[in-house]
Scaffold this motif. Structure first.
Motif, PDB file in Angstrom:
ATOM      1  N   VAL A   1       1.929   3.073   5.328  1.00 36.27           N
ATOM      2  CA  VAL A   1       1.475   3.883   4.200  1.00 36.27           C
ATOM      3  C   VAL A   1       1.933   3.196   2.913  1.00 36.27           C
ATOM      4  CG1 VAL A   1       1.591   6.144   3.077  1.00 36.27           C
ATOM      5  CG2 VAL A   1       1.566   5.988   5.578  1.00 36.27           C
ATOM      6  N   VAL A   2       1.020   3.081   1.971  1.00 34.80           N
ATOM      7  CA  VAL A   2       1.323   2.457   0.681  1.00 34.80           C
ATOM      8  C   VAL A   2       1.679   3.575  -0.293  1.00 34.80           C
ATOM      9  CG1 VAL A   2       0.479   0.960  -1.162  1.00 34.80           C
ATOM     10  CG2 VAL A   2      -0.283   0.592   1.208  1.00 34.80           C
ATOM     11  N   VAL A   3       2.862   3.451  -0.909  1.00 32.80           N
ATOM     12  CA  VAL A   3       3.362   4.492  -1.803  1.00 32.80           C
ATOM     13  C   VAL A   3       3.725   3.906  -3.160  1.00 32.80           C
ATOM     14  CG1 VAL A   3       4.231   5.963   0.072  1.00 32.80           C
ATOM     15  CG2 VAL A   3       5.733   4.253  -0.950  1.00 32.80           C
ATOM     16  N   SER A   4       3.733   4.782  -4.163  1.00 31.17           N
ATOM     17  CA  SER A   4       4.166   4.392  -5.508  1.00 31.17           C
ATOM     18  C   SER A   4       5.690   4.383  -5.539  1.00 31.17           C
ATOM     19  CB  SER A   4       3.633   5.386  -6.538  1.00 31.17           C
ATOM     20  OG  SER A   4       4.283   6.633  -6.371  1.00 31.17           O
ATOM     21  N   SER A   5       6.254   3.934  -6.636  1.00 26.74           N
ATOM     22  CA  SER A   5       7.717   3.916  -6.771  1.00 26.74           C
ATOM     23  C   SER A   5       8.299   5.323  -6.738  1.00 26.74           C
ATOM     24  CB  SER A   5       8.122   3.203  -8.062  1.00 26.74           C
ATOM     25  OG  SER A   5       7.524   3.845  -9.168  1.00 26.74           O
ATOM     26  N   SER A   6       7.490   6.330  -7.070  1.00 26.06           N
ATOM     27  CA  SER A   6       7.975   7.713  -7.023  1.00 26.06           C
ATOM     28  C   SER A   6       7.743   8.364  -5.659  1.00 26.06           C
ATOM     29  CB  SER A   6       7.292   8.543  -8.111  1.00 26.06           C
ATOM     30  OG  SER A   6       5.908   8.618  -7.857  1.00 26.06           O
ATOM     31  N   GLY A   7       7.112   7.620  -4.724  1.00 26.03           N
ATOM     32  CA  GLY A   7       6.894   8.140  -3.383  1.00 26.03           C
ATOM     33  C   GLY A   7       5.552   8.797  -3.153  1.00 26.03           C
ATOM     34  N   THR A   8       4.683   8.763  -4.150  1.00 20.24           N
ATOM     35  CA  THR A   8       3.341   9.337  -3.994  1.00 20.24           C
ATOM     36  C   THR A   8       2.504   8.434  -3.099  1.00 20.24           C
ATOM     37  OG1 THR A   8       3.481  10.251  -6.214  1.00 20.24           O
ATOM     38  CG2 THR A   8       1.284  10.107  -5.248  1.00 20.24           C
TER      39      THR A   8
ATOM     40  N   THR B   1      -1.408 -13.565   1.589  1.00 22.14           N
ATOM     41  CA  THR B   1      -0.782 -13.404   0.267  1.00 22.14           C
ATOM     42  C   THR B   1      -1.454 -12.314  -0.565  1.00 22.14           C
ATOM     43  OG1 THR B   1      -2.185 -15.090  -0.759  1.00 22.14           O
ATOM     44  CG2 THR B   1      -0.117 -15.844   0.241  1.00 22.14           C
ATOM     45  N   ILE B   2      -2.495 -11.709  -0.036  1.00 23.13           N
ATOM     46  CA  ILE B   2      -3.239 -10.681  -0.767  1.00 23.13           C
ATOM     47  C   ILE B   2      -2.364  -9.436  -0.923  1.00 23.13           C
ATOM     48  CG2 ILE B   2      -5.267  -9.159  -0.714  1.00 23.13           C
ATOM     49  CD1 ILE B   2      -6.660 -11.346   0.977  1.00 23.13           C
ATOM     50  N   PRO B   3      -2.280  -8.877  -2.135  1.00 22.87           N
ATOM     51  CA  PRO B   3      -1.502  -7.647  -2.333  1.00 22.87           C
ATOM     52  C   PRO B   3      -2.151  -6.448  -1.636  1.00 22.87           C
ATOM     53  CG  PRO B   3      -2.003  -8.711  -4.434  1.00 22.87           C
ATOM     54  CD  PRO B   3      -2.815  -9.400  -3.393  1.00 22.87           C
ATOM     55  N   LEU B   4      -1.325  -5.566  -1.113  1.00 23.90           N
ATOM     56  CA  LEU B   4      -1.821  -4.385  -0.411  1.00 23.90           C
ATOM     57  C   LEU B   4      -2.680  -3.503  -1.314  1.00 23.90           C
ATOM     58  CD1 LEU B   4       1.279  -3.319   1.707  1.00 23.90           C
ATOM     59  CD2 LEU B   4      -0.672  -4.749   2.374  1.00 23.90           C
ATOM     60  N   GLY B   5      -2.359  -3.475  -2.600  1.00 21.49           N
ATOM     61  CA  GLY B   5      -3.110  -2.649  -3.539  1.00 21.49           C
ATOM     62  C   GLY B   5      -4.575  -3.005  -3.616  1.00 21.49           C
ATOM     63  N   THR B   6      -4.922  -4.241  -3.249  1.00 22.75           N
ATOM     64  CA  THR B   6      -6.325  -4.648  -3.307  1.00 22.75           C
ATOM     65  C   THR B   6      -7.053  -4.450  -1.985  1.00 22.75           C
ATOM     66  OG1 THR B   6      -5.839  -6.953  -2.764  1.00 22.75           O
ATOM     67  CG2 THR B   6      -5.847  -6.364  -5.105  1.00 22.75           C
TER      68      THR B   6
ATOM     69  N   VAL C   1       8.274   7.305   8.650  1.00 25.51           N
ATOM     70  CA  VAL C   1       7.050   6.629   8.236  1.00 25.51           C
ATOM     71  C   VAL C   1       7.456   5.319   7.583  1.00 25.51           C
ATOM     72  CG1 VAL C   1       4.936   6.769   6.888  1.00 25.51           C
ATOM     73  CG2 VAL C   1       6.000   8.866   7.690  1.00 25.51           C
ATOM     74  N   TYR C   2       6.772   4.252   7.938  1.00 25.97           N
ATOM     75  CA  TYR C   2       7.059   2.953   7.335  1.00 25.97           C
ATOM     76  C   TYR C   2       6.136   2.761   6.148  1.00 25.97           C
ATOM     77  CZ  TYR C   2       9.720   2.655  11.516  1.00 25.97           C
ATOM     78  OH  TYR C   2      10.620   2.947  12.499  1.00 25.97           O
ATOM     79  N   THR C   3       6.726   2.433   5.012  1.00 30.58           N
ATOM     80  CA  THR C   3       5.973   2.349   3.764  1.00 30.58           C
ATOM     81  C   THR C   3       6.246   1.035   3.054  1.00 30.58           C
ATOM     82  OG1 THR C   3       7.726   3.394   2.459  1.00 30.58           O
ATOM     83  CG2 THR C   3       6.089   4.862   3.462  1.00 30.58           C
ATOM     84  N   LEU C   4       5.310   0.670   2.210  1.00 30.15           N
ATOM     85  CA  LEU C   4       5.443  -0.478   1.306  1.00 30.15           C
ATOM     86  C   LEU C   4       4.786  -0.107  -0.008  1.00 30.15           C
ATOM     87  CD1 LEU C   4       4.453  -3.456   3.670  1.00 30.15           C
ATOM     88  CD2 LEU C   4       6.746  -2.971   2.770  1.00 30.15           C
ATOM     89  N   GLY C   5       5.116  -0.864  -1.043  1.00 25.94           N
ATOM     90  CA  GLY C   5       4.475  -0.690  -2.333  1.00 25.94           C
ATOM     91  C   GLY C   5       3.186  -1.494  -2.405  1.00 25.94           C
ATOM     92  N   GLU C   6       2.343  -1.165  -3.376  1.00 20.74           N
ATOM     93  CA  GLU C   6       1.042  -1.825  -3.461  1.00 20.74           C
ATOM     94  C   GLU C   6       1.123  -3.290  -3.882  1.00 20.74           C
ATOM     95  OE1 GLU C   6      -1.675  -0.019  -6.253  1.00 20.74           O
ATOM     96  OE2 GLU C   6      -0.009   0.707  -7.449  1.00 20.74           O
ATOM     97  N   SER C   7       2.259  -3.733  -4.405  1.00 26.73           N
ATOM     98  CA  SER C   7       2.399  -5.147  -4.749  1.00 26.73           C
ATOM     99  C   SER C   7       2.860  -5.998  -3.574  1.00 26.73           C
ATOM    100  CB  SER C   7       3.366  -5.315  -5.923  1.00 26.73           C
ATOM    101  OG  SER C   7       4.660  -4.877  -5.547  1.00 26.73           O
ATOM    102  N   HIS C   8       3.281  -5.366  -2.484  1.00 21.97           N
ATOM    103  CA  HIS C   8       3.625  -6.127  -1.286  1.00 21.97           C
ATOM    104  C   HIS C   8       2.354  -6.771  -0.735  1.00 21.97           C
ATOM    105  CE1 HIS C   8       7.347  -3.735  -1.377  1.00 21.97           C
ATOM    106  NE2 HIS C   8       7.854  -4.746  -0.689  1.00 21.97           N
ATOM    107  N   THR C   9       2.532  -7.773   0.106  1.00 23.23           N
ATOM    108  CA  THR C   9       1.393  -8.540   0.612  1.00 23.23           C
ATOM    109  C   THR C   9       1.018  -8.148   2.043  1.00 23.23           C
ATOM    110  OG1 THR C   9       2.800 -10.263   1.525  1.00 23.23           O
ATOM    111  CG2 THR C   9       2.094 -10.525  -0.798  1.00 23.23           C
ATOM    112  N   LEU C  10      -0.124  -8.674   2.460  1.00 25.69           N
ATOM    113  CA  LEU C  10      -0.533  -8.474   3.846  1.00 25.69           C
ATOM    114  C   LEU C  10       0.515  -9.036   4.802  1.00 25.69           C
ATOM    115  CD1 LEU C  10      -4.382  -9.146   4.127  1.00 25.69           C
ATOM    116  CD2 LEU C  10      -3.174  -6.991   4.317  1.00 25.69           C
TER     117      LEU C  10
END
Length: 143
Positions: free
Chosen positions: A39-46, A70-75, A14-23
């Motif tokens: 899939v967007v995951v936390s630093s702990s992998g959740t 430049t929009i963060p994935l978390g938003t 599965v390819y993942t990024l953190g929520e602070s990564h951008t579009l």
């Protein structure tokens, strides 16, 4: 048949990024690996959410062209995601994907990401199932 049947064939990558990564990061990852969702995951992998090609296109349509990537994935990620377990039946997956109009479903076990399945994976499995049934029927008729 259940989700584990698909994961045994296709694997659990599965390819993942953190929520602070951008579009832009998500677009690069999708293009590099020729997949339709990250899939967007936390630093702990959740699992926190998912960003699909459809989500990216919607954001490109909303934001100004110069700033959209430049929009963060978390938003922009979908937070209220539907997940499957390895034991989830394919019928339940099909019903969930159809009802929610989604094409990707993360697989979670013990609150950890264990894989991802797509509508393409489900269709491939169903076609193989029908082909096996047809072959069994041909053998039965021939005998």
């Amino acid at each position: 048949m259940n989700v584990d049947t698909i994961l045994q064939t296709k694997g659990t990558a599965v390819y993942t990024l953190g929520e602070s990564h951008t579009l832009a990061d998500a677009v690069a990852l999708l293009n590099t690996h020729n997949v339709g969702a990250v899939v967007v995951v936390s630093s702990s992998g959740t699992v926190l959410g998912i960003v699909s090609e459809r989500d990216i296109v919607r954001q490109l349509g909303k934001a100004s062209p110069g700033t959209a990537l430049t929009i963060p994935l978390g938003t922009v990620m979908t937070r209220d995601i539907i997940v499957a377990r390895r034991t989830t039946s394919i019928a339940e997956v099909m019903e969930g994907m159809t009802r929610s109009r989604i094409r990707h479903m993360p697989v979670v076990e013990s609150d950890r990401l264990a894989g991802i399945i797509s509508i393409g994976d489900v269709v491939k499995l169903k076609i193989e199932e029908v082909e096996h049934e047809a072959e069994a029927m041909r053998e039965y008729i021939a005998s």
